[in-house]
Design an enzyme around this catalytic site. Structure first.
Site: not given
Ligand code: M6R
Length: 614
Positions: A2, A28, A75, A101-102, A487, A491, A494, A510, A609
């Site tokens: 958040c 956020r 969030w 936030n938390g 990486e 990308k 997401e 394999h 983020k």
């Protein structure tokens, strides 16, 4: 997670400032948004589920006004994203409003206790904080004391901004393991989760420490340190003043600057970011200190999450090659695997753009407790990682707003390459002059990445518009190419919501090759250490895959002319330059695929983020 903001000003409507801050904080979290205004004897709250642009119209956020207000963008962690769970949350009488936030860990026991005495309106942990403060106020405590007693009951993490009716000029705040800063202006003071949220108000910021709480008014600030059982002591004003920093980021730098999205802007900022990383670090004494620690390590761990973990893998590759101290790479949330073998003499290189990622911080704290020394690599000065580290290396990439890490990845690599080279000199594996010359050579990274963006963009755009039928793809790499492939796949997943799996190219036969049939897209990241990857390209092509090899121009690779094998050449320049040459194609592919599919690349679904929860 958040984002929170609170602004209080002398004789001025602060709601537009709060809303502007919320727009900048939306990266956020964007599940819901809300604002509370202190109207003196009462508090007015407006909030709702959805993105700020919709909620401000639906609930009339712009019609609020007042000189002291708090705001929140969520969030979700406790309870789904609904109007009722949106912040701010109030106590029974609407005299206390809280944004948070938390995550409060003892949520369940607190809820059980408080539900008997209070009317709980939401499923959130945050609302419980409002009721705890309410209990203190009812017992006749003043708001600061009531806040301190409430904080003493909380386990977990929080950054809080709080309004109390009857205190029209004050915003109370508190911080524990979630980022929170103060912004101090002329006749206006503010509190927020991060710096970009405050740049339209002031550039003068103070970073708060864990366990600190207090209040701001338009002309004053008071910071206290929480002690056992809700006791507290005042942090001397001189100490608060000594932490005051003037931020150099411009408002434009923290906004889109003409690009349609932050992500593409930040991809294009990479040449500048790399220059800033290089210039900031080449003669930074902290680099030498960090290298000394790395060189002396009995065991060296490199820890990070997501993109930062991938940067850590790149570091492992270079450090193992040049410094003679091979690191053990560790996904942050898996830190317990090695916990029992950590001891004094060990060193952890912890990589985190935000410096606030919960898992990375937990790993750092655990290994530190066992005697390990910590080298932090972060973009955020004053972040929790910065403060937990024995030595910090700042990557100086500037603010990154897009949820997808782009410029911070390549800046992390630059910082970590410099660290590996300095460590090689410190261990004696490389002549210091030679290591210094190699480090100087990294100044070329900026032009290499600019050229790579130029070479990659048309191909990425073309593929994104032409290949609409892709459901799944592989990105294969060997050696240095493998972390770059990882990486790239992250990308694509997401941002474009397209299944992309990275695999060590040699390992792909394999198992993963079983999925390959006519037209299955397979990308190969060719790096100069692994010409064998040509064989893997052929294996895939022979089974009908549509193969695209992304390779440095100066690398020779024996590939036949075949209709299902394509090659994209990007700049060369040797193994140190290859991350900068090969990474942009995948960033751009993910970006254009997302845009072509109608997704917002800056705010991918289900992601935040900064992940400040377990
Ligand atoms: O702030 P950090 O570097 O610690 O963040 C770690 C990850 O959450 C982050 O890299 C995440 O994977 C990004 N969304 C990747 O683009």
């Amino acid at each position: 997670m958040c984002g929170i903001i609170g602004v209080t000003a002398r004789d001025r409507d602060v709601v537009p400032l709060v809303l502007e801050g919320l727009v900048r904080l939306e990266y956020r979290g964007y599940d819901s948004v809300g604002v509370a205004v202190n109207a003196g004897g009462s508090i007015i709250v407006r909030k709702g589920a959805g993105k700020i642009a919709d909620v401000r119209v639906r609930v009339g956020l712009d019609r609020l006004s007042g000189s002291t207000a708090i705001g929140h963008t969520r969030w979700a962690t406790h309870g789904p994203p609904t109007d009722g769970n949106a912040h701010p949350h109030i106590d029974c009488d609407g005299m206390v409003a809280v944004v948070h936030n938390g995550v409060i860990r003892n949520y369940a026991s607190l809820r059980e206790e408080l539900s008997g005495r209070h009317r709980l309106r939401s499923e959130t942990d945050t609302e419980l904080i409002a009721h705890l403060i309410e209990e203190g106020l009812r017992r006749g405590l003043d708001p600061l004391e009531a806040l301190a007693r409430a904080l003493a009951r909380l386990e977990g993490s929080y950054a809080l901004a709080i309004l109390v009716a009857g205190e029209p000029d004050r915003i109370y705040f508190a911080r524990m393991r979630s980022p929170l800063i103060l912004g101090l202006g002329e006749g206006v003071n503010a509190v927020a989760s991060d710096i970009p949220a405050l740049l339209h108000i002031t550039r003068r910021v103070v970073t708060l420490d864990d366990g600190e709480f207090g209040w701001i008014s338009p002309d004053d600030v008071a910071v206290y340190k929480l002690g056992p059982g809700g006791s507290y002591t005042r942090v001397p004003q001189a100490e608060v003043a000594s932490r005051l920093k003037t931020v150099e980021w411009s408002v434009e730098k923290a906004s889109k600057g003409g690009y349609p999205h932050f992500m593409i802007k930040e991809i294009y900022e990479q040449p500048q970011a790399l220059t800033d990383t290089y210039n900031g670090l080449l003669d930074d004494p902290n680099l030498g200190r960090a290298a000394g620690l790395v060189a002396s390590a009995e065991r060296l761990y490199v820890v990070g999450a997501g993109t930062s973990y991938h940067a850590g893998l790149v570091f492992s590759y270079y450090a193992a090659r040049v410094s003679g101290v091979p690191p053990i790479p560790l996904i942050a949330s898996e830190f317990k695997v090695y916990e029992n073998s950590v001891g004094a003499g060990d060193v952890v290189v912890a990589v985190s753009q935000s410096g606030e990622t919960y898992d990375t911080l937990e790993a750092v704290r655990s290994y530190k407790e066992r005697g390990a020394r910590v080298v932090g690599v972060t973009n955020v000065v004053g972040s929790a990682l910065d403060r937990e580290s024995h030595v910090t290396i700042y990557i100086r990439a500037g603010p990154e707003i897009g949820v997808a890490a782009t410029k911070t990845f390549t800046s992390q690599i630059m910082a970590l390459q410099l660290l590996a080279l300095a460590a090689a000199a410190a261990t004696g594996r490389m002549d210091p002059g030679e290591a210094r010359a190699e480090a100087r050579g990294l100044s070329r990274a900026s032009s290499v990445i600019a050229d790579a963006i130029r070479d990659s963009e048309p191909v990425a755009k073309l593929l994104a518009t032409r290949e609409r039928g892709w459901r799944s793809l592989y990105i294969l790499g060997r050696g240095l190419g493998y972390p770059i492939a990882r990486e790239g796949a992250l990308k694509v997943k997401e941002i474009a919501y397209l299944h992309a799996e990275a695999y060590p190219a040699g390992e792909s036969k394999h198992g993963p090759i079983a999925l390959v049939e006519d037209g299955f897209p397979v990308f190969l990241v060719a790096t100069s250490d692994s010409p064998e990857i040509a064989g893997n390209a052929l294996e895939m092509a022979a089974r009908g895959a549509r193969v695209m090899v992304v390779k440095p121009r100066d690398m020779s690779l024996e590939l036949p002319q075949a209709p299902n094998i394509a090659v994209l050449e990007v700049p060369g320049g040797g193994i140190l330059m290859e991350p900068y040459a090969l990474t942009p194609f995948f960033q751009l592919l993910a970006y254009y695929k997302a845009v072509q599919s109608g997704y917002d690349p800056d705010k991918p679904r289900n992601l935040a983020k900064t992940v400040t929860v377990e």
